[in-house]
Design a protein around this motif. Structure first.
Motif, PDB file in Angstrom:
ATOM      1  N   SER A 185      -5.842 -48.874  30.528  1.00 22.26           N
ATOM      2  CA  SER A 185      -5.962 -48.787  29.073  1.00 22.26           C
ATOM      3  C   SER A 185      -5.000 -49.720  28.351  1.00 22.26           C
ATOM      4  O   SER A 185      -5.286 -50.143  27.217  1.00 22.26           O
ATOM      5  CB  SER A 185      -5.715 -47.340  28.615  1.00 22.26           C
ATOM      6  N   LEU A 186      -3.881 -50.042  28.964  1.00 26.46           N
ATOM      7  CA  LEU A 186      -2.900 -50.904  28.295  1.00 26.46           C
ATOM      8  C   LEU A 186      -3.464 -52.277  27.933  1.00 26.46           C
ATOM      9  O   LEU A 186      -3.263 -52.746  26.802  1.00 26.46           O
ATOM     10  CB  LEU A 186      -1.652 -51.044  29.176  1.00 26.46           C
ATOM     11  N   PRO A 187      -4.178 -52.972  28.836  1.00 25.65           N
ATOM     12  CA  PRO A 187      -4.781 -54.251  28.428  1.00 25.65           C
ATOM     13  C   PRO A 187      -5.792 -54.090  27.306  1.00 25.65           C
ATOM     14  O   PRO A 187      -5.922 -54.974  26.452  1.00 25.65           O
ATOM     15  CB  PRO A 187      -5.448 -54.756  29.714  1.00 25.65           C
ATOM     16  N   MET A 188      -6.527 -52.962  27.290  1.00 21.24           N
ATOM     17  CA  MET A 188      -7.481 -52.712  26.219  1.00 21.24           C
ATOM     18  C   MET A 188      -6.775 -52.616  24.881  1.00 21.24           C
ATOM     19  O   MET A 188      -7.216 -53.196  23.879  1.00 21.24           O
ATOM     20  CB  MET A 188      -8.258 -51.418  26.482  1.00 21.24           C
ATOM     21  N   ILE A 189      -5.678 -51.861  24.851  1.00 22.58           N
ATOM     22  CA  ILE A 189      -4.931 -51.694  23.606  1.00 22.58           C
ATOM     23  C   ILE A 189      -4.382 -53.036  23.131  1.00 22.58           C
ATOM     24  O   ILE A 189      -4.486 -53.392  21.949  1.00 22.58           O
ATOM     25  CB  ILE A 189      -3.791 -50.683  23.803  1.00 22.58           C
ATOM     26  N   THR A 190      -3.808 -53.787  24.052  1.00 25.15           N
ATOM     27  CA  THR A 190      -3.231 -55.091  23.701  1.00 25.15           C
ATOM     28  C   THR A 190      -4.289 -56.039  23.157  1.00 25.15           C
ATOM     29  O   THR A 190      -4.110 -56.685  22.119  1.00 25.15           O
ATOM     30  CB  THR A 190      -2.554 -55.722  24.933  1.00 25.15           C
ATOM     31  N   LEU A 191      -5.430 -56.135  23.870  1.00 28.29           N
ATOM     32  CA  LEU A 191      -6.505 -57.016  23.439  1.00 28.29           C
ATOM     33  C   LEU A 191      -7.093 -56.558  22.107  1.00 28.29           C
ATOM     34  O   LEU A 191      -7.400 -57.376  21.229  1.00 28.29           O
ATOM     35  CB  LEU A 191      -7.595 -57.066  24.506  1.00 28.29           C
ATOM     36  N   GLY A 192      -7.229 -55.233  21.955  1.00 32.64           N
ATOM     37  CA  GLY A 192      -7.771 -54.706  20.711  1.00 32.64           C
ATOM     38  C   GLY A 192      -6.893 -55.029  19.522  1.00 32.64           C
ATOM     39  O   GLY A 192      -7.386 -55.433  18.456  1.00 32.64           O
ATOM     40  N   LEU A 193      -5.584 -54.866  19.671  1.00 38.69           N
ATOM     41  CA  LEU A 193      -4.659 -55.200  18.584  1.00 38.69           C
ATOM     42  C   LEU A 193      -4.717 -56.689  18.257  1.00 38.69           C
ATOM     43  O   LEU A 193      -4.618 -57.081  17.084  1.00 38.69           O
ATOM     44  CB  LEU A 193      -3.241 -54.791  18.967  1.00 38.69           C
ATOM     45  N   TRP A 194      -4.888 -57.520  19.280  1.00 37.71           N
ATOM     46  CA  TRP A 194      -4.986 -58.955  19.032  1.00 37.71           C
ATOM     47  C   TRP A 194      -6.241 -59.288  18.234  1.00 37.71           C
ATOM     48  O   TRP A 194      -6.204 -60.109  17.310  1.00 37.71           O
ATOM     49  CB  TRP A 194      -4.993 -59.711  20.355  1.00 37.71           C
ATOM     50  N   PHE A 195      -7.366 -58.648  18.576  1.00 34.01           N
ATOM     51  CA  PHE A 195      -8.604 -58.871  17.831  1.00 34.01           C
ATOM     52  C   PHE A 195      -8.444 -58.440  16.369  1.00 34.01           C
ATOM     53  O   PHE A 195      -8.922 -59.125  15.448  1.00 34.01           O
ATOM     54  CB  PHE A 195      -9.764 -58.106  18.466  1.00 34.01           C
ATOM     55  N   ILE A 196      -7.796 -57.295  16.144  1.00 38.30           N
ATOM     56  CA  ILE A 196      -7.586 -56.820  14.774  1.00 38.30           C
ATOM     57  C   ILE A 196      -6.719 -57.804  14.000  1.00 38.30           C
ATOM     58  O   ILE A 196      -7.010 -58.154  12.850  1.00 38.30           O
ATOM     59  CB  ILE A 196      -6.943 -55.418  14.788  1.00 38.30           C
ATOM     60  N   TRP A 197      -5.627 -58.255  14.629  1.00 42.75           N
ATOM     61  CA  TRP A 197      -4.744 -59.225  13.968  1.00 42.75           C
ATOM     62  C   TRP A 197      -5.487 -60.520  13.679  1.00 42.75           C
ATOM     63  O   TRP A 197      -5.367 -61.078  12.579  1.00 42.75           O
ATOM     64  CB  TRP A 197      -3.547 -59.499  14.881  1.00 42.75           C
ATOM     65  N   ARG A 198      -6.269 -60.998  14.636  1.00 48.64           N
ATOM     66  CA  ARG A 198      -6.996 -62.259  14.464  1.00 48.64           C
ATOM     67  C   ARG A 198      -8.012 -62.150  13.328  1.00 48.64           C
ATOM     68  O   ARG A 198      -8.152 -63.079  12.521  1.00 48.64           O
ATOM     69  CB  ARG A 198      -7.710 -62.615  15.766  1.00 48.64           C
ATOM     70  N   SER A 199      -8.714 -61.026  13.257  1.00 43.31           N
ATOM     71  CA  SER A 199      -9.699 -60.859  12.188  1.00 43.31           C
ATOM     72  C   SER A 199      -9.029 -60.765  10.827  1.00 43.31           C
ATOM     73  O   SER A 199      -9.541 -61.265   9.825  1.00 43.31           O
ATOM     74  CB  SER A 199     -10.560 -59.608  12.430  1.00 43.31           C
ATOM     75  N   SER A 200      -7.817 -60.156  10.784  1.00 43.54           N
ATOM     76  CA  SER A 200      -7.080 -60.067   9.535  1.00 43.54           C
ATOM     77  C   SER A 200      -6.601 -61.441   9.070  1.00 43.54           C
ATOM     78  O   SER A 200      -6.624 -61.753   7.880  1.00 43.54           O
ATOM     79  CB  SER A 200      -5.894 -59.123   9.692  1.00 43.54           C
ATOM     80  N   GLN A 201      -6.174 -62.254  10.032  1.00 38.57           N
ATOM     81  CA  GLN A 201      -5.736 -63.600   9.698  1.00 38.57           C
ATOM     82  C   GLN A 201      -6.878 -64.435   9.132  1.00 38.57           C
ATOM     83  O   GLN A 201      -6.693 -65.177   8.152  1.00 38.57           O
ATOM     84  CB  GLN A 201      -5.160 -64.291  10.942  1.00 38.57           C
ATOM     85  N   LYS A 202      -8.049 -64.295   9.729  1.00 37.70           N
ATOM     86  CA  LYS A 202      -9.196 -65.061   9.243  1.00 37.70           C
ATOM     87  C   LYS A 202      -9.640 -64.567   7.872  1.00 37.70           C
ATOM     88  O   LYS A 202     -10.079 -65.363   7.032  1.00 37.70           O
ATOM     89  CB  LYS A 202     -10.349 -64.967  10.239  1.00 37.70           C
ATOM     90  N   ALA A 203      -9.542 -63.247   7.645  1.00 40.18           N
ATOM     91  CA  ALA A 203      -9.949 -62.699   6.351  1.00 40.18           C
ATOM     92  C   ALA A 203      -9.021 -63.166   5.251  1.00 40.18           C
ATOM     93  O   ALA A 203      -9.423 -63.274   4.081  1.00 40.18           O
ATOM     94  CB  ALA A 203      -9.968 -61.173   6.414  1.00 40.18           C
ATOM     95  N   ALA A 204      -7.753 -63.446   5.593  1.00 41.59           N
ATOM     96  CA  ALA A 204      -6.764 -63.860   4.590  1.00 41.59           C
ATOM     97  C   ALA A 204      -6.894 -65.325   4.206  1.00 41.59           C
ATOM     98  O   ALA A 204      -6.340 -65.764   3.199  1.00 41.59           O
ATOM     99  CB  ALA A 204      -5.362 -63.572   5.104  1.00 41.59           C
ATOM    100  N   THR A 205      -7.583 -66.116   5.051  1.00 40.15           N
ATOM    101  CA  THR A 205      -7.705 -67.552   4.792  1.00 40.15           C
ATOM    102  C   THR A 205      -8.953 -67.878   3.965  1.00 40.15           C
ATOM    103  O   THR A 205      -9.866 -67.085   3.884  1.00 40.15           O
ATOM    104  CB  THR A 205      -7.753 -68.333   6.097  1.00 40.15           C
TER     105      THR A 205
END
Length: 296
Positions: free
Chosen positions: A276-296
């Motif tokens: 589950s740890l890689p899932m959590i890490t990857l999931g948080l990265w996807f959320i951060w990446r989508s937030s960064q794109k939404a801000a641009t």
């Protein structure tokens, strides 16, 4: 006398018939798979028809693509789930008994393996048909929790994957002789109904959150947010429930009664938590990446 809940008188088979000397049965677990896939397909159709959910009012794929994708996903779930169970949980046993690898009717499927199978199948499908990968991942992810809910309920009906012994009043007395094998408890042994914990967390609550993000917060317009939330949410739910689940028997030993796949000095993580740890890490990265794109 300890308060506990007697296990309901459920049969793992919905019905059974005999044809030419062969017993054919429809099991609740098989029905959960079928119903979960049909519900996921329907949720996908509804989302694709609602064009305003998507960026530029343009869905990432057609309904015909969705129907074709369904076949790929079914194969990914079955092959990935089976191979994941073999590689993550019992590699030595299946190396010694290779003929049993294909005997899926005897049980042995791993969610993390099934998820990986779906990811690979969806990735290949997206590349082949030039479909935006993250939007496809969002579409698939938002439709998964109903299947998880039904699957965990089927686990409960089958009286399998039960939890650790507990004195909580909602503990369930599962009928299996293995479930009643509690060395430190005299009399009936009650266990955490961890299947129901997972049904609520992974299926009901996570599913409601993803639908809210999709239909109320416009999350399909920022690719990666829904799949990131799914990965993070499932990973956290599974990590927490692992504290209550009965440890995998193949990891249990005299020096490791908690069945930890990795441990040091009496502390460690179960296989479910490690996966589950890689899932959590990857999931948080996807959320951060989508937030960064939404801000641009």
């Amino acid at each position: 006398m300890q308060a506990m809940i007697p296990f309901p008188d459920f049969s793992p088979e919905l019905f059974s018939i005999s044809v030419f000397g062969f017993d054919l049965a429809l099991r609740w677990y098989a029905l959960a798979y079928i119903a979960g896939i049909l519900i996921a397909w329907r949720l996908g159709v509804i989302a694709l028809r609602n064009t305003k959910l998507w960026a530029n009012d343009t869905p990432p794929m057609s309904q015909q693509h969705l129907e074709d994708l369904l076949t790929w996903i079914i194969l990914g779930v079955i092959l990935g789930g089976r191979l994941g169970f073999i590689l993550f949980y019992q590699p030595v046993y299946y190396l010694q008994n290779p003929a049993e690898i294909l005997m899926v009717w005897q049980g042995g499927m791993a969610f993390h393996g099934g998820l990986l199978g779906v990811v690979i199948a969806s990735w290949i499908f997206a590349v082949r048909y030039a479909i935006p990968k993250l939007s496809l991942a969002d579409l698939v992810a938002h439709a998964v929790p109903p299947g998880l809910l039904l699957g965990r309920l089927a686990n409960f009906i089958n009286a399998e994957l039960w939890g650790r012994p507990t004195e909580a009043p909602w503990g369930v007395a599962f009928p299996s002789p293995y479930a009643q094998d509690c060395p430190d408890i005299a009399g009936i042994c009650a266990r955490h109904p961890s299947q129901l914990y997972e049904a609520v967390l992974e299926g009901l609550l996570l599913g409601a959150l993803l639908l809210w993000l999709a239909y109320r917060r416009g999350a399909f317009k920022t690719p990666g947010r829904i799949v990131g939330t799914f990965l993070t949410g499932y990973g956290l739910a599974r990590f927490i429930v692992e504290f209550f689940r009965q440890p995998d028997a193949q990891f249990v030993s005299v020096g490791n009664p908690l069945g930890l796949a990795w441990h040091m000095g009496g502390y460690g993580l179960t296989m479910g938590q490690l996966l589950s740890l890689p899932m959590i890490t990857l999931g948080l990265w996807f959320i951060w990446r989508s937030s960064q794109k939404a801000a641009t």
